[in-house]
Design a protein around this motif. Sequence first.
Motif, PDB file in Angstrom:
ATOM      1  N   MET A 148       0.835  -1.203   0.000  1.00 59.87           N
ATOM      2  CA  MET A 148       0.000   0.000   0.000  1.00 59.87           C
ATOM      3  C   MET A 148       0.869   1.252   0.000  1.00 59.87           C
ATOM      4  N   GLY A 149       0.418   2.242  -0.790  1.00 55.14           N
ATOM      5  CA  GLY A 149       1.048   3.550  -0.666  1.00 55.14           C
ATOM      6  C   GLY A 149       2.079   3.851  -1.733  1.00 55.14           C
ATOM      7  N   GLU A 150       2.501   5.099  -1.755  1.00 54.75           N
ATOM      8  CA  GLU A 150       3.507   5.573  -2.706  1.00 54.75           C
ATOM      9  C   GLU A 150       4.795   5.854  -1.925  1.00 54.75           C
ATOM     10  N   PRO A 151       5.788   4.975  -2.071  1.00 49.37           N
ATOM     11  CA  PRO A 151       7.022   5.092  -1.276  1.00 49.37           C
ATOM     12  C   PRO A 151       7.721   6.441  -1.429  1.00 49.37           C
ATOM     13  N   ILE A 177      12.289  -0.281  -4.808  1.00 47.47           N
ATOM     14  CA  ILE A 177      11.279   0.729  -4.515  1.00 47.47           C
ATOM     15  C   ILE A 177      10.503   1.003  -5.801  1.00 47.47           C
ATOM     16  N   SER A 178       9.192   0.852  -5.725  1.00 47.86           N
ATOM     17  CA  SER A 178       8.361   1.083  -6.896  1.00 47.86           C
ATOM     18  C   SER A 178       7.628   2.415  -6.750  1.00 47.86           C
ATOM     19  N   THR A 179       7.567   3.164  -7.843  1.00 47.99           N
ATOM     20  CA  THR A 179       6.917   4.480  -7.788  1.00 47.99           C
ATOM     21  C   THR A 179       6.002   4.701  -8.978  1.00 47.99           C
ATOM     22  N   LEU A 200       9.492   1.544 -11.911  1.00 50.38           N
ATOM     23  CA  LEU A 200       8.524   2.582 -12.291  1.00 50.38           C
ATOM     24  C   LEU A 200       7.243   1.928 -12.803  1.00 50.38           C
ATOM     25  N   SER A 201       6.114   2.325 -12.222  1.00 50.35           N
ATOM     26  CA  SER A 201       4.819   1.864 -12.726  1.00 50.35           C
ATOM     27  C   SER A 201       4.457   2.751 -13.909  1.00 50.35           C
ATOM     28  N   LEU A 202       4.603   2.207 -15.105  1.00 48.16           N
ATOM     29  CA  LEU A 202       4.414   3.038 -16.302  1.00 48.16           C
ATOM     30  C   LEU A 202       3.015   2.855 -16.891  1.00 48.16           C
ATOM     31  N   HIS A 203       2.715   1.637 -17.282  1.00 42.80           N
ATOM     32  CA  HIS A 203       1.370   1.206 -17.705  1.00 42.80           C
ATOM     33  C   HIS A 203       0.846   1.769 -19.018  1.00 42.80           C
ATOM     34  N   ALA A 204       1.464   2.832 -19.522  1.00 41.31           N
ATOM     35  CA  ALA A 204       1.081   3.352 -20.834  1.00 41.31           C
ATOM     36  C   ALA A 204       2.239   4.186 -21.337  1.00 41.31           C
ATOM     37  N   ILE A 242      10.521  -1.441 -15.434  1.00 42.20           N
ATOM     38  CA  ILE A 242       9.286  -0.786 -15.859  1.00 42.20           C
ATOM     39  C   ILE A 242       8.131  -1.754 -15.624  1.00 42.20           C
ATOM     40  N   GLU A 243       7.205  -1.373 -14.766  1.00 44.71           N
ATOM     41  CA  GLU A 243       6.029  -2.216 -14.523  1.00 44.71           C
ATOM     42  C   GLU A 243       4.909  -1.779 -15.469  1.00 44.71           C
ATOM     43  N   TYR A 244       4.281  -2.785 -16.039  1.00 48.32           N
ATOM     44  CA  TYR A 244       3.255  -2.490 -17.045  1.00 48.32           C
ATOM     45  C   TYR A 244       2.140  -3.505 -16.854  1.00 48.32           C
ATOM     46  N   PRO A 276       0.329  -9.428 -15.176  1.00 45.27           N
ATOM     47  CA  PRO A 276      -1.060  -9.847 -15.416  1.00 45.27           C
ATOM     48  C   PRO A 276      -1.963  -9.101 -14.443  1.00 45.27           C
ATOM     49  N   TYR A 277      -3.063  -8.564 -14.942  1.00 43.39           N
ATOM     50  CA  TYR A 277      -3.963  -7.768 -14.106  1.00 43.39           C
ATOM     51  C   TYR A 277      -4.664  -8.663 -13.082  1.00 43.39           C
ATOM     52  N   ASN A 278      -4.666  -8.233 -11.860  1.00 43.96           N
ATOM     53  CA  ASN A 278      -5.372  -8.962 -10.808  1.00 43.96           C
ATOM     54  C   ASN A 278      -6.716  -8.296 -10.567  1.00 43.96           C
ATOM     55  N   PRO A 279      -7.772  -9.086 -10.542  1.00 43.27           N
ATOM     56  CA  PRO A 279      -9.113  -8.500 -10.427  1.00 43.27           C
ATOM     57  C   PRO A 279      -9.261  -7.642  -9.167  1.00 43.27           C
ATOM     58  N   ALA A 319      -2.359 -10.161  -4.176  1.00 41.66           N
ATOM     59  CA  ALA A 319      -1.568  -9.888  -5.377  1.00 41.66           C
ATOM     60  C   ALA A 319      -1.490  -8.379  -5.644  1.00 41.66           C
ATOM     61  N   CYS A 320      -0.625  -7.992  -6.596  1.00 38.86           N
ATOM     62  CA  CYS A 320      -0.417  -6.577  -6.926  1.00 38.86           C
ATOM     63  C   CYS A 320      -1.751  -5.880  -7.115  1.00 38.86           C
ATOM     64  N   GLY A 321      -1.908  -4.758  -6.458  1.00 37.73           N
ATOM     65  CA  GLY A 321      -3.087  -3.940  -6.677  1.00 37.73           C
ATOM     66  C   GLY A 321      -4.315  -4.375  -5.900  1.00 37.73           C
ATOM     67  N   GLN A 322      -4.184  -5.479  -5.149  1.00 34.53           N
ATOM     68  CA  GLN A 322      -5.369  -5.977  -4.431  1.00 34.53           C
ATOM     69  C   GLN A 322      -5.376  -5.600  -2.946  1.00 34.53           C
TER      70      GLN A 322
HETATM   71  N1  SAH Z   1       2.584   3.259  -5.496  1.00 35.64           N
HETATM   72  C1  SAH Z   1       3.714   2.507  -5.982  1.00 35.64           C
HETATM   73  C2  SAH Z   1       3.948   1.241  -5.172  1.00 35.64           C
HETATM   74  C3  SAH Z   1       2.882   0.182  -5.354  1.00 35.64           C
HETATM   75  S1  SAH Z   1       3.536  -1.060  -6.384  1.00 35.64           S
HETATM   76  C4  SAH Z   1       3.526   2.185  -7.443  1.00 35.64           C
HETATM   77  O1  SAH Z   1       2.416   2.338  -7.928  1.00 35.64           O
HETATM   78  O2  SAH Z   1       4.486   1.830  -8.109  1.00 35.64           O
HETATM   79  C5  SAH Z   1       2.112  -1.933  -6.862  1.00 35.64           C
HETATM   80  C6  SAH Z   1       2.191  -2.293  -8.320  1.00 35.64           C
HETATM   81  O3  SAH Z   1       1.013  -3.049  -8.677  1.00 35.64           O
HETATM   82  C7  SAH Z   1       2.188  -1.075  -9.199  1.00 35.64           C
HETATM   83  O4  SAH Z   1       2.984  -1.270 -10.313  1.00 35.64           O
HETATM   84  C8  SAH Z   1       0.718  -0.994  -9.593  1.00 35.64           C
HETATM   85  O5  SAH Z   1       0.535  -0.244 -10.737  1.00 35.64           O
HETATM   86  C9  SAH Z   1       0.388  -2.442  -9.790  1.00 35.64           C
HETATM   87  N2  SAH Z   1      -1.054  -2.722  -9.732  1.00 35.64           N
HETATM   88  C10 SAH Z   1      -2.021  -1.964  -9.198  1.00 35.64           C
HETATM   89  N3  SAH Z   1      -3.221  -2.546  -9.322  1.00 35.64           N
HETATM   90  C11 SAH Z   1      -2.999  -3.711  -9.966  1.00 35.64           C
HETATM   91  C12 SAH Z   1      -3.843  -4.782 -10.363  1.00 35.64           C
HETATM   92  N4  SAH Z   1      -5.132  -4.746 -10.094  1.00 35.64           N
HETATM   93  N5  SAH Z   1      -3.289  -5.835 -10.975  1.00 35.64           N
HETATM   94  C13 SAH Z   1      -1.938  -5.875 -11.213  1.00 35.64           C
HETATM   95  N6  SAH Z   1      -1.099  -4.907 -10.831  1.00 35.64           N
HETATM   96  C14 SAH Z   1      -1.605  -3.831 -10.232  1.00 35.64           C
END
Ligand code: SAH
Length: 327
Positions: A148-151, A177-179, A200-204, A242-244, A276-279, A319-322
């Motif tokens: 949780m949170g933005e480091p 550290i992810s941002t 880095l959470s880039l995503h687009a 790069i997280e996508y 992979p997107y987590n619901p 999982a990520c984002g949950q």
């Molecule tokens: N705030 C920071 C630290 C959190 S890291 C950041 O965003 O980088 C959490 C990672 O999971 C981020 O890359 C985020 O974008 C990703 N994430 C968020 N929701 C998600 C989901 N539902 N499924 C998969 N990844 C997700």
Amino acid sequence: MDLDLLKATLADIGEPSYRAGQVWEWLARGAASYVEMTNLPSGLRAQLEERVALSTLTLEREALAHDGTVKALLRTGDGHPVEAVLMRYRDGRRSLCLSTQSGCPLTCSFCATGRMRFARNLTRDEIVDQALHFRRRWAIDHAVFMGMGEPMMNLDAVLAACELLPALGITNRRTAISTVGWIPGIERLTASGVPVRLALSLHAAEDSLRSQLMAVNDRYPLADVLEACRAHYAATRRTVFIEYVMLAGVNDRHEQALALARVLSPREAFKVNLIPYNPTDSLYVGSGREAIGSFRAALESRGVRVTVRLTRGRDIAAACGQLAAAG
Ligand code: SAH
């Protein structure tokens, strides 16, 4: 543990200051009670037992996933929820996912944490206590600030925690550290010289879509964020991850892979981690295996290094984002 309170209490009792170091060493090696700290006089142990709690956090609930992932829901002394996750891999690696804030002030549209109430930054000790919670049962060797949170909005506490984590077995080089791309934080991390990995959470790869997914992009647009990452690479020679997150029909098309490849230069500065997107209860649908495979192949054909993140703990919403402290 509140280490300042420990020091003040020892001073108050009239004990030498090296006692604080002794207590810390026991904790870092996984001690679960003062009773175990046999090089402390028993009278002192009894006094500390009464006056200094072993953790700043209390455990509310713990869940175990089929894949061995463990999620702990903890609470701060003033009642805010904090989740932390331990991922155990087949190759023996044990990686912690730590939270840096209770909730998150940012509102990324695909992430569950952004939808819960933001409470506050966690302190150094509250961050380290998440790790100690798991350290009492397992050896740990990696940590990611991806809970949780933005480091980068709480970087002082995060870097202070990074000074303490090596005693638990987690070196800075095995810490990431992810941002979202909070540029002042990226720049401060680079200047600090602390050898943790930047992710880095880039995503687009273009501004309008990125702003739609992550409102913070309006404040720190793509080109500036990538420039800060390049400067980080230039200063540290460490690849930026790069997280996508792969969202069906949103950011997973072939042209979007090519656009991503275009912005990631120089190649050696970046490595892509497709997630992979987590619901969560958002409107998004995750890209399927095939779409992820094609996206990956398109990036690789342009010389971009790519991995696909293993999904862990989905059945317990770990999982990520949950992480949202609800389930
Ligand atoms: N705030 C920071 C630290 C959190 S890291 C950041 O965003 O980088 C959490 C990672 O999971 C981020 O890359 C985020 O974008 C990703 N994430 C968020 N929701 C998600 C989901 N539902 N499924 C998969 N990844 C997700």
